[in-house]
Design a protein around this motif. Structure first.
Motif, short mmCIF file in Angstrom:
data_model
loop_
_atom_site.label_atom_id
_atom_site.label_comp_id
_atom_site.label_asym_id
_atom_site.label_seq_id
_atom_site.Cartn_x
_atom_site.Cartn_y
_atom_site.Cartn_z
N LEU A 259 0.07 -6.72 0.31
CA LEU A 259 -0.48 -7.53 0.55
C LEU A 259 -0.97 -8.58 -0.26
O LEU A 259 -0.72 -9.19 -0.49
CB LEU A 259 -2.50 -7.08 1.45
N LYS A 260 -0.86 -7.68 -1.71
CA LYS A 260 -1.31 -8.16 -3.21
C LYS A 260 -0.18 -8.00 -4.12
O LYS A 260 -0.24 -9.00 -4.83
CB LYS A 260 -2.66 -8.04 -3.97
N GLY A 261 0.50 -6.92 -3.84
CA GLY A 261 1.32 -6.17 -5.28
C GLY A 261 2.90 -6.40 -5.43
O GLY A 261 3.70 -6.47 -5.57
N GLY A 262 4.22 -7.27 -3.94
CA GLY A 262 4.78 -7.06 -3.96
C GLY A 262 5.44 -8.40 -3.01
O GLY A 262 4.80 -9.48 -3.18
N PRO A 263 5.38 -7.97 -1.70
CA PRO A 263 5.80 -8.75 -0.91
C PRO A 263 4.53 -10.53 -0.30
O PRO A 263 5.01 -11.06 0.34
CB PRO A 263 6.25 -8.54 0.71
N ASN A 264 2.95 -9.61 -1.25
CA ASN A 264 1.87 -10.46 -0.56
C ASN A 264 1.75 -11.51 0.46
O ASN A 264 2.21 -12.23 0.93
CB ASN A 264 2.16 -11.76 -1.08
N LEU A 265 2.48 -10.15 2.08
CA LEU A 265 2.29 -10.70 3.69
C LEU A 265 0.54 -10.73 3.62
O LEU A 265 0.21 -10.19 3.24
CB LEU A 265 2.57 -9.14 3.96
N ASP A 266 0.22 -10.88 4.94
CA ASP A 266 -0.44 -11.11 5.34
C ASP A 266 -0.84 -9.92 6.28
O ASP A 266 0.05 -8.93 6.87
CB ASP A 266 -0.40 -11.79 6.48
N ALA A 267 -2.00 -9.79 6.69
CA ALA A 267 -2.42 -8.06 6.99
C ALA A 267 -1.53 -8.17 8.23
O ALA A 267 -1.60 -6.79 8.80
CB ALA A 267 -4.60 -8.20 6.96
N ALA A 268 -1.55 -8.71 9.38
CA ALA A 268 -0.83 -8.61 10.49
C ALA A 268 0.23 -8.43 10.62
O ALA A 268 0.35 -7.59 11.64
CB ALA A 268 -0.88 -10.74 11.63
N TRP A 269 1.65 -8.61 9.56
CA TRP A 269 2.51 -7.89 9.14
C TRP A 269 1.98 -6.81 8.22
O TRP A 269 3.25 -5.98 9.06
CB TRP A 269 3.08 -8.89 8.51
N VAL A 270 1.21 -6.29 8.36
CA VAL A 270 1.62 -4.99 7.83
C VAL A 270 1.22 -3.44 9.11
O VAL A 270 1.88 -2.43 9.81
CB VAL A 270 -0.24 -3.93 6.94
N LEU A 317 12.39 -2.32 -2.94
CA LEU A 317 13.77 -3.80 -3.26
C LEU A 317 13.29 -4.91 -1.70
O LEU A 317 13.73 -5.72 -2.50
CB LEU A 317 14.50 -2.92 -2.68
N ALA A 318 12.34 -4.80 -1.73
CA ALA A 318 11.49 -6.11 -0.70
C ALA A 318 11.15 -6.80 -1.40
O ALA A 318 10.53 -6.90 -1.75
CB ALA A 318 10.94 -4.80 0.18
N VAL A 319 11.87 -7.68 -0.96
CA VAL A 319 12.12 -9.44 -1.51
C VAL A 319 11.27 -10.36 -0.67
O VAL A 319 11.78 -10.59 0.43
CB VAL A 319 12.64 -9.64 -2.75
N ARG A 320 10.70 -11.74 -1.54
CA ARG A 320 10.14 -12.66 -0.01
C ARG A 320 12.19 -13.36 0.06
O ARG A 320 12.94 -13.61 -1.10
CB ARG A 320 8.97 -13.60 -0.97
#
Length: 426
Positions: A259-270, A317-320
């Motif tokens: 959510l906040k420290g890496g890919p910064n995804l929306d909660a739905a993606w989690v 290793l996951a990146v935007r």
């Protein structure tokens, strides 16, 4: 060493699918596992999105979830001395009651991190008690020749739940607050309690033993037995490292990282990513017996560990952009959980097969405790390390150690050469 006949390995399912007592346990657990997966994701989402928890608070939360695992050793001895079915029933009822506090206090605008800390700790105690009784009860309910199939079916239920539970959270989180979603788990625990109550298979009462000293002696005997067995010891050691660094350290900050420290995804993606892991788990549980028949139980344990653990490295290793990050995380979760389910089915079958029946509760509890007791310390360490070095770095360090040590422990043991399911040992 003996192994099941080809008929038992090829198609043991009709026996269990026509066993009404096993079906009661299976159906009840299938539903409660879905609810448990909802809570597994809804609680950290509630902490982050509703209460705005920090990395350190998430570490504390994850540690408290896992701290009750210290009780595995004691619970294993106690479960060996009582009937298992009543333990299952009352554990389910207790878990439903304590979880009810979260939605009630949320509606009353009184929900705090302190409340969530208390709830997850009590829930953890009851879940540990249930897990020990549950795994110990299966050999009483299922014939030895059907143990692998019974474990496979139960793991399949956990896998389906892992796909459906987070999927429900991901689909409902935009319209229903995370604390409210926990009501799903409350209902499924009550259904599970009723299903266990309906089981009528006779279960002999173990011989009573109220000597406190004998409890500690039994715990020590279980630990010594595990450490003496060349087929069991590497599994326990590898699981301990995996628990500390992966289930404890990495998982405690995984949601916050997404959510906040890496890919910064929306909660739905989690929810989508976690559900992808569930899809992999379904495949793994479904293929476990076929893979074991083709490779043998030992090579299956080794290679499911190698492939699954190496897939973990995709997480840091996951990146935007978002599409690439989600794809890498989804592939990681799919492979990791497919391999985990294959490993778990074979691990449980091997341990249940070689363990003398009077000791099975304490042996399973010893292995669970060696694997899960380190998790709270790993969770606390990851929370602090995440604030110090950053979430991505903390996750990479956890995976580096937690993935490689179990591979080495299995590779250097007699397990890779084990082709058949062995008989019980003394």
């Amino acid at each position: 060493m003996a192994s099941p006949s080809s008929e038992q390995v090829d198609d043991p399912r009709p026996g269990l699918l026509h066993d009404s007592e096993f079906l009661k346990l299976w159906v009840g657990q299938s539903l409660s596992q879905i609810g448990a997966q909802v809570t597994f994701l809804a609680v950290p989402l509630a902490a982050v999105l509703v209460l705005h928890a920090s990395a350190a608070e998430m570490g504390v939360l994850s540690a408290l979830v896992r701290l009750p695992m210290v009780g595995f050793l004691l619970f294993g001895v106690l479960v060996d001395r009582v009937r298992k079915r009543p333990v299952l029933i009352w554990s389910d009822i207790g878990r439903a009651a304590v979880l009810l506090l979260i939605p009630l206090l949320y509606f009353a605008d009184m929900l705090t991190m302190a409340v969530i800390y208390v709830v997850v700790f009590v829930l953890g105690v009851l879940s540990v008690l249930f897990q020990v009784a549950y795994r110990t009860y299966i050999p009483h309910l299922v014939p030895r020749e059907h143990l692998a199939d019974g474990n496979s079916k139960l793991q399949m239920s956990e896998s389906v739940a892992q796909a459906l539970g987070p999927g429900l959270v991901g689909g409902l989180i935009k319209v229903v607050s995370a604390p409210v979603l926990i009501i799903i788990d409350i209902v499924t625990y009550l259904i599970s309690a009723v299903a266990c109550w309906l089981i009528r298979t006779p279960e002999e009462r173990p011989a009573p033993d109220d000597d406190v000293r004998s409890v500690y002696k039994a715990v020590w005997e279980g630990y010594q037995w595990v450490m003496r067995q060349p087929l069991v010891r590497p599994l326990a050691i590898g699981t301990a490292f995996y628990s500390f660094f992966i289930m404890g350290a990495m998982q405690s900050i995984f949601v916050l990282y997404l959510l906040k420290g890496g890919p910064n995804l929306d909660a739905a993606w989690v929810g989508v990513i976690t559900a992808t892991g569930g899809a992999g788990a379904i495949l793994g549980a479904g293929l476990a017996i076929r893979v074991t028949k083709r490779l043998g139980i030992g090579p299956t344990l080794l290679w499911s560990t190698v492939i699954g653990n190496c897939a973990l490295f995709l997480v840091p290793l996951a990146v935007r952009p978002v599409g690439l990050a989600v794809a890498m995380l989804a592939v990681s979760q799919f492979v990791v959980w497919a391999c985990n389910q294959i490993f778990i089915v074979n691990n449980l079958t091997l341990v249940q097969s070689v363990t003398p029946m009077p000791m099975i509760g304490r042996i399973l509890a010893t292995i669970f405790s060696l694997g899960l007791i380190p998790a709270p310390l790993g969770a606390l360490g990851a929370g602090l390390l995440g604030e110090w070095l950053g979430l991505r770095t903390a996750i990479f360090i956890a995976i580096l150690v937690g993935a490689l040590v179990p591979i080495l422990a299995l590779a250097r043991s007699p397990i890779p050469k084990l082709k058949e399911i062995p008989d019980p040992v003394s």
